[in-house]
Design an enzyme around this catalytic site. Sequence first.
Site, PDB file in Angstrom:
ATOM      1  N   SER A 127       0.838  -1.201   0.000  1.00 57.20           N
ATOM      2  CA  SER A 127       0.000   0.000   0.000  1.00 57.20           C
ATOM      3  C   SER A 127       0.871   1.248   0.000  1.00 57.20           C
ATOM      4  CB  SER A 127      -0.884   0.009   1.257  1.00 57.20           C
ATOM      5  OG  SER A 127      -1.504   1.268   1.432  1.00 57.20           O
ATOM      6  N   TYR A 152      -2.346  -0.261  10.034  1.00 56.21           N
ATOM      7  CA  TYR A 152      -2.537  -0.825   8.691  1.00 56.21           C
ATOM      8  C   TYR A 152      -1.251  -0.712   7.886  1.00 56.21           C
ATOM      9  CZ  TYR A 152      -3.975  -1.037   3.786  1.00 56.21           C
ATOM     10  OH  TYR A 152      -4.056  -1.343   2.446  1.00 56.21           O
TER      11      TYR A 152
END
Length: 335
Positions: A127, A152
């Site tokens: 990501s 995350y």
Amino acid sequence: MTILVTGAAGFVGFHLTNRLLKEGFNVIGIDNINDYYDTKLKQDRLAILEDYSNFTFYETDLADRYKIENLFQNNKFEVVINLAAQAGVRYSLENPNAYIDSNLVGFTNILEGCRNSKVKHLLYASSSSVYGANVKMPFSVHDNVDHPVSLYAATKKANELMAHTYSHLYGIPTTGLRFFTVYGPWGRPDMAYFSFTQKILNEEPIKVFNHGKMKRDFTFIDDIVEGIVRLIDKAPQPNKDWDRKNPDPGTSYAPYQIFNIGNNKPVELMEFINTLEELLGKKANMEFLPMQAGDVEATYADIEDLQMKVGYAPSTTLKDGLAEFVKWYRTYYTN
């Protein structure tokens, strides 16, 4: 070729699987169909995929070690594409354990499956969030990413480290894919463009964080899929010029590589909202708020490595991509 796609009922997983099936690949898809967002959306995506005779689906959780072991023992995968993960920066503040179970325990099970069955290429979703506190723009895979600002992001950075370890120890070619703000039809309802559309149409206020002073490298889903597909048969080779005294984070002496897949054109949040208003034919009622914990002010992908490797650069404009999303949204939610 048989390809395993994890997270096949998810946003990126659905679009990638659909593309692979159209091209004639045999695809086995797994997903746990969790209720992080509307499960009907996931089931409707799956219904489209299940029309293909070359698709097999198992409802399986990555964190279930024994089911993943059986999956690899009972099938021969040349390529594995791991897109299953607990997504969302903000949700990681509320439910951190979901990220540990899916993104760390689950990814370990995938790595072990690849090791034991000698998979030829593992591609996995990372990501743009891994860039965290970095401010040097555009974000390059050759920059260190050691300062994540959300759990995350930390789990995605951990995935890259775990993949490198397996590339080093077992020679598994691994390719990490740092996606930048993916949007498009069949998207995730927790994403801003999706919830903004819903709220604008319902004449509800939208929350605009950091008072609108944000930039995102919005990347249309078809461009993400094209990048992945082009990399499938480009398993990384060890970088013979890799220097242990001056280590390059984006490559390795092991068969390991990282790529950004982004539009390479950051857009200001207010421009994004104005474009959405124009396409919807309605004005947004905006509630301006401070920056939210775990967020970053800007993302901007350096895609030079992707261009060099596969000769591809995402090119869908924000207006064209959002128009596709709005068209799908109106159709899906009026049927």
